[in-house]
Design an enzyme around this catalytic site. Sequence first.
Site, PDB file in Angstrom:
ATOM      1  N   THR A  20       0.817  -1.223   0.000  1.00 49.95           N
ATOM      2  CA  THR A  20       0.000   0.000   0.000  1.00 49.95           C
ATOM      3  C   THR A  20       0.844   1.263   0.000  1.00 49.95           C
ATOM      4  O   THR A  20       0.488   2.267  -0.625  1.00 49.95           O
ATOM      5  CB  THR A  20      -0.925  -0.001   1.238  1.00 49.95           C
ATOM      6  OG1 THR A  20      -1.803  -1.111   1.121  1.00 49.95           O
ATOM      7  CG2 THR A  20      -1.749   1.268   1.324  1.00 49.95           C
ATOM      8  N   ASP A  64       1.547  -6.297  -4.729  1.00 48.29           N
ATOM      9  CA  ASP A  64       0.717  -6.373  -3.524  1.00 48.29           C
ATOM     10  C   ASP A  64       1.252  -7.584  -2.765  1.00 48.29           C
ATOM     11  O   ASP A  64       1.487  -8.641  -3.363  1.00 48.29           O
ATOM     12  CB  ASP A  64      -0.747  -6.608  -3.960  1.00 48.29           C
ATOM     13  CG  ASP A  64      -1.715  -6.573  -2.791  1.00 48.29           C
ATOM     14  OD1 ASP A  64      -1.499  -7.326  -1.819  1.00 48.29           O
ATOM     15  OD2 ASP A  64      -2.693  -5.809  -2.852  1.00 48.29           O
ATOM     16  N   SER A  65       1.433  -7.465  -1.458  1.00 49.19           N
ATOM     17  CA  SER A  65       2.100  -8.562  -0.744  1.00 49.19           C
ATOM     18  C   SER A  65       1.243  -9.815  -0.653  1.00 49.19           C
ATOM     19  O   SER A  65       1.737 -10.868  -0.255  1.00 49.19           O
ATOM     20  CB  SER A  65       2.560  -8.110   0.641  1.00 49.19           C
ATOM     21  OG  SER A  65       1.508  -8.116   1.562  1.00 49.19           O
ATOM     22  N   SER A  66      -0.015  -9.737  -1.061  1.00 43.63           N
ATOM     23  CA  SER A  66      -0.827 -10.960  -1.149  1.00 43.63           C
ATOM     24  C   SER A  66      -0.265 -11.880  -2.244  1.00 43.63           C
ATOM     25  O   SER A  66      -0.565 -13.067  -2.276  1.00 43.63           O
ATOM     26  CB  SER A  66      -2.276 -10.619  -1.478  1.00 43.63           C
ATOM     27  OG  SER A  66      -2.750  -9.705  -0.535  1.00 43.63           O
ATOM     28  N   THR A  96       1.405  -4.929   4.008  1.00 46.74           N
ATOM     29  CA  THR A  96       1.210  -5.430   5.374  1.00 46.74           C
ATOM     30  C   THR A  96       0.636  -6.843   5.410  1.00 46.74           C
ATOM     31  O   THR A  96       0.834  -7.558   6.386  1.00 46.74           O
ATOM     32  CB  THR A  96       0.258  -4.501   6.158  1.00 46.74           C
ATOM     33  OG1 THR A  96      -0.988  -4.414   5.454  1.00 46.74           O
ATOM     34  CG2 THR A  96       0.840  -3.122   6.340  1.00 46.74           C
ATOM     35  N   ASP A  97      -0.082  -7.246   4.344  1.00 42.73           N
ATOM     36  CA  ASP A  97      -0.816  -8.520   4.418  1.00 42.73           C
ATOM     37  C   ASP A  97       0.072  -9.716   4.751  1.00 42.73           C
ATOM     38  O   ASP A  97      -0.318 -10.576   5.534  1.00 42.73           O
ATOM     39  CB  ASP A  97      -1.554  -8.782   3.087  1.00 42.73           C
ATOM     40  CG  ASP A  97      -2.736  -7.837   2.905  1.00 42.73           C
ATOM     41  OD1 ASP A  97      -3.142  -7.188   3.897  1.00 42.73           O
ATOM     42  OD2 ASP A  97      -3.258  -7.754   1.780  1.00 42.73           O
ATOM     43  N   THR A 174       2.674 -10.379  14.220  1.00 38.04           N
ATOM     44  CA  THR A 174       1.470 -10.800  13.504  1.00 38.04           C
ATOM     45  C   THR A 174       0.718  -9.536  13.093  1.00 38.04           C
ATOM     46  O   THR A 174       0.698  -8.565  13.854  1.00 38.04           O
ATOM     47  CB  THR A 174       0.575 -11.640  14.450  1.00 38.04           C
ATOM     48  OG1 THR A 174       1.300 -12.805  14.819  1.00 38.04           O
ATOM     49  CG2 THR A 174      -0.722 -12.061  13.798  1.00 38.04           C
ATOM     50  N   THR A 285      -0.818 -22.926  19.160  1.00 34.91           N
ATOM     51  CA  THR A 285      -2.132 -22.468  19.644  1.00 34.91           C
ATOM     52  C   THR A 285      -2.810 -21.471  18.691  1.00 34.91           C
ATOM     53  O   THR A 285      -2.144 -20.673  18.031  1.00 34.91           O
ATOM     54  CB  THR A 285      -2.017 -21.831  21.044  1.00 34.91           C
ATOM     55  OG1 THR A 285      -3.319 -21.344  21.438  1.00 34.91           O
ATOM     56  CG2 THR A 285      -1.040 -20.681  21.096  1.00 34.91           C
ATOM     57  N   GLN A 286      -4.140 -21.532  18.690  1.00 36.09           N
ATOM     58  CA  GLN A 286      -4.920 -20.552  17.915  1.00 36.09           C
ATOM     59  C   GLN A 286      -4.987 -19.206  18.634  1.00 36.09           C
ATOM     60  O   GLN A 286      -5.371 -18.195  18.037  1.00 36.09           O
ATOM     61  CB  GLN A 286      -6.366 -21.057  17.742  1.00 36.09           C
ATOM     62  CG  GLN A 286      -6.484 -22.299  16.910  1.00 36.09           C
ATOM     63  CD  GLN A 286      -7.898 -22.877  16.902  1.00 36.09           C
ATOM     64  OE1 GLN A 286      -8.852 -22.230  17.338  1.00 36.09           O
ATOM     65  NE2 GLN A 286      -8.027 -24.087  16.405  1.00 36.09           N
TER      66      GLN A 286
HETATM   67  N1  ASP Z   1      -2.793  -5.565   0.165  1.00 32.95           N
HETATM   68  C1  ASP Z   1      -1.735  -4.705   0.652  1.00 32.95           C
HETATM   69  C2  ASP Z   1      -0.446  -5.497   0.641  1.00 32.95           C
HETATM   70  O1  ASP Z   1      -0.240  -6.291   1.503  1.00 32.95           O
HETATM   71  C3  ASP Z   1      -2.052  -4.216   2.022  1.00 32.95           C
HETATM   72  C4  ASP Z   1      -1.026  -3.293   2.624  1.00 32.95           C
HETATM   73  O2  ASP Z   1       0.043  -3.063   2.124  1.00 32.95           O
HETATM   74  O3  ASP Z   1      -1.331  -2.740   3.694  1.00 32.95           O
HETATM   75  O4  ASP Z   1       0.358  -5.311  -0.243  1.00 32.95           O
END
Ligand code: ASP
Length: 350
Positions: A20, A64-66, A96-97, A174, A285-286
Amino acid sequence: MYDNSSYHKPRILIIYTGGTIGMIEDPSTRTLRPFDFSHLIDNVPKIKKLDYEISHIQFNPPIDSSNMNPAHWQQIAEAIGKHYDKFDGFVVLHGTDTMAYTASALSFMLEHLHKPVIITGSQLPIGEVRTDGEENLITALQIAAQTDPVNGEPMVQEVAILFENYLWRGNRSTKMSADNFNAFKSNNYPSLAKIGLSIQFNPDALWRVHDPQPLKVHTGLCTDIIIIYVTPCLTEASLRQQLDTPGVKAVVLKTYGAGNAPADQWFSAAIRDAVDRGIVILNVTQCVNGAVLPKRYYTGDLLSRAGTISGHDITTEAALTKLMFLFGSGLTPRQVIRCLHHPICGEMTI
Ligand code: ASP
């Protein structure tokens, strides 16, 4: 005080992977998409006020980190390895993902790391008026440049995540919020630094390398690891189907509370059968906070008697990447199990 007569400007390498922080809105779809580094840096003119020598490299294209996968982790680790001697610190700009996965993976891949690798990003794009990206980037650079005033050594000697008010150990972190500027937390380990008017390091929490050795970059990662999440509706058929996944070498078993799972005979039998086939099962653990205590409840004890290994207070991200790293290093299941009982780089507390 150490002798600082050999002072030079801090040399920092920024590795821009996307996320992002560097995104702009695509006018046709109105969705956010990663954009290139020049756009990002143009939005932080005050970076020039830092008297640092800053260089950068970027993913082409930034992502995008996804979309992050182990090949991208290898790219980042190799870049750090290639430039390690030329820079005092590294700032990785990342979405962040999957940031906590990348931070955990890099902590295992960069053996003998003795320089800061600070990963940051933002919740709002850097071009937006209320962005958190500018402050995160500037603070990450300052932390990457920081030396210990007593001995001149790097203040941070590990992979860490900087986000808003805190610096966290990477393999303890996390993503906690898709909304809050303080998006990350390490629920089982104190912050490495608090960011307020000044940057207050927590010396007791920082990883310390007492016998620095040349950096060793490990790029072998095994992807035959799965996560099984225990829920009240898990059936024998579904559990066995997951454990029978072709080629699977290890399982992160996400259990209840202090490491508990149903006491039904079929559950332990399925786990035991998988262990007998050489599959390593790590009990994690969850809960976001606390640890697996296998001897506390009958339901947890059954699991350890079926052959699972306690993950103590490890995060899911660190558990998964530790298994990827250990199997990727060519270890046998028995050798992997031995390594799982001990922390490698501060990822769990025994
Ligand atoms: N979808 C974004 C990513 O992980 C979210 C972010 O950066 O906050 O690349």
